[in-house]
Scaffold this active site. Structure first.
Site, PDB file in Angstrom:
ATOM      1  N   GLU A 177      19.619  11.011  -1.977  1.00 31.61           N
ATOM      2  CA  GLU A 177      19.547  12.196  -1.107  1.00 31.61           C
ATOM      3  C   GLU A 177      19.281  11.832   0.350  1.00 31.61           C
ATOM      4  O   GLU A 177      18.128  11.699   0.771  1.00 31.61           O
ATOM      5  CB  GLU A 177      18.432  13.141  -1.607  1.00 31.61           C
ATOM      6  N   LYS A 219      23.182  13.630  -3.308  1.00 27.06           N
ATOM      7  CA  LYS A 219      22.612  14.953  -2.990  1.00 27.06           C
ATOM      8  C   LYS A 219      22.576  15.097  -1.474  1.00 27.06           C
ATOM      9  O   LYS A 219      21.598  14.718  -0.812  1.00 27.06           O
ATOM     10  CB  LYS A 219      21.210  15.067  -3.593  1.00 27.06           C
TER      11      LYS A 219
END
Ligand code: 13P
Length: 337
Positions: A177, A219
């Site tokens: 992420e 992500k």
């Protein structure tokens, strides 16, 4: 590393119609959100809140995996069932946030690096033994006049890749992420350029660290104008810029893309994901879904307010937002619902 097993796990997490629920707010973040709503900031109230989430009826129809925070791993419902056991009964794969938050990047004012690599191998092994099958690590990139710097991007890409390799060695699917924040007055074009720079660096580091792309999930942030940018672009333009940015820099082999919501309103986050699926769903090489925290949870938390009498209504709101995002993943979300 069993790459087939990791690939299979990533496929289960990206299962059609479903997405991920991030319920891994650190104690500080959870308390901050509780405080804003007048909810007591204690471990017991955090437990009650997470109990409300994991026991929500029908959650499993829209959610393939739930990202947990360390404190939650050992918590139980009022009648003594562990949260992990409840998720497994619902066939929701449990995951864990393993980073330990951000700290200022030395010599680079305004920028941060994410910590948590120390003894991560040992922690991963014990998480795997507990039945956790995926993990999350969040790096944060700020846009300002002279930011982000190349040094900050490279340092965060390196730590994300180290983390991802450690996950995969332990049989855990890494969620990678790198979040480019919405804070600021920057334009959509600036966000697109920075997001591409960051992702290029991240995938280069993942390659250097021999991370299996099929056995990981990206992500990312959506490509958005800054919150204070006077020009707030349409959903169509945001969807187009986001997808065209990813097509340039995200390898087709990646197991899936699951967006963070980043402070967008729940409805806008659903609407934008929906538009991407509707316009580009047949052209993109990766499964595309959601991994939202605020955009799924916020309405439910506002209804609950720490009061047991509001649990059912809060659970309905949570299941509703999860279902809206499941519809958006199919390109069937009705805007404003
Ligand atoms: P938001 O959807 O609230 O941005 O949270 C996603 C997340 O997991 C942040 O790390």
């Amino acid at each position: 590393m069993n790459t087939q097993e990791l690939k299979h796990l990533a496929e289960r997490l990206m299962a059609e119609d479903k997405g991920l629920l991030a319920m891994d707010e650190s104690t500080g973040t959870c308390n901050k959100r509780f405080k804003a709503l007048g909810i007591p900031q204690t471990e017991e109230y955090r437990r009650k809140y997470r109990q409300l989430i994991v026991t929500t009826p029908h959650l499993e129809e829209s959610i393939s995996g739930a990202i947990l925070f360390e404190e939650t791993l050992h918590q139980q419902t009022d009648d003594g069932q562990s949260f992990l056991a409840i998720l497994k009964q619902k066939d929701i794969i449990p995951g864990i946030k393993v980073d330990q938050g951000t700290t200022p990047l030395a010599f680079f004012p305004g920028e941060t690096i994410t910590e948590g690599l120390d003894r991560l191998t040992d922690r991963m092994i014990s998480y795997h033994q507990m039945g956790l099958r995926f993990a999350k690590w969040r790096a944060v990139i700020h846009i300002e006049t002279d930011l982000p710097t190349k040094t900050c991007i490279t340092a965060n890409a390196f730590t994300l890749a180290r983390y991802a390799a450690i996950c995969q060695e332990a049989g855990i699917v890494p969620i990678v992420e790198p979040e480019v924040l919405m804070d600021g007055a920057h334009s959509l074009q600036t966000c697109a350029a920075v997001t591409q720079d960051v992702l290029k660096e991240v995938f280069s580091a993942l390659y250097e660290h021999k991370v299996s792309l099929e056995g990981m999930i990206l992500k990312p942030n959506m490509v958005l104008p800054g919150l204070n940018c006077p020009d707030q672009n349409s959903t169509e333009v945001i969807a187009q810029q986001t997808i065209s940015s990813f097509l340039k820099v995200v390898p087709a082999a990646v197991g899936g893309i699951a967006f963070l919501s980043g402070g967008q309103s729940p409805m806008l986050a659903s609407e934008r994901l929906n538009m991407m699926q509707l316009r580009y769903g047949s052209q993109i090489p990766w499964p595309l879904t959601f991994s939202f925290s605020r955009a799924i949870q916020q309405p439910a938390m506002e209804i609950w307010k720490g009061d047991d009498q509001n649990i059912t209504a809060a659970q309905q709101a949570l299941a509703h937002r999860a279902a809206c995002n499941s519809a958006a993943r199919r390109g069937e979300y009705l805007p404003a619902s």
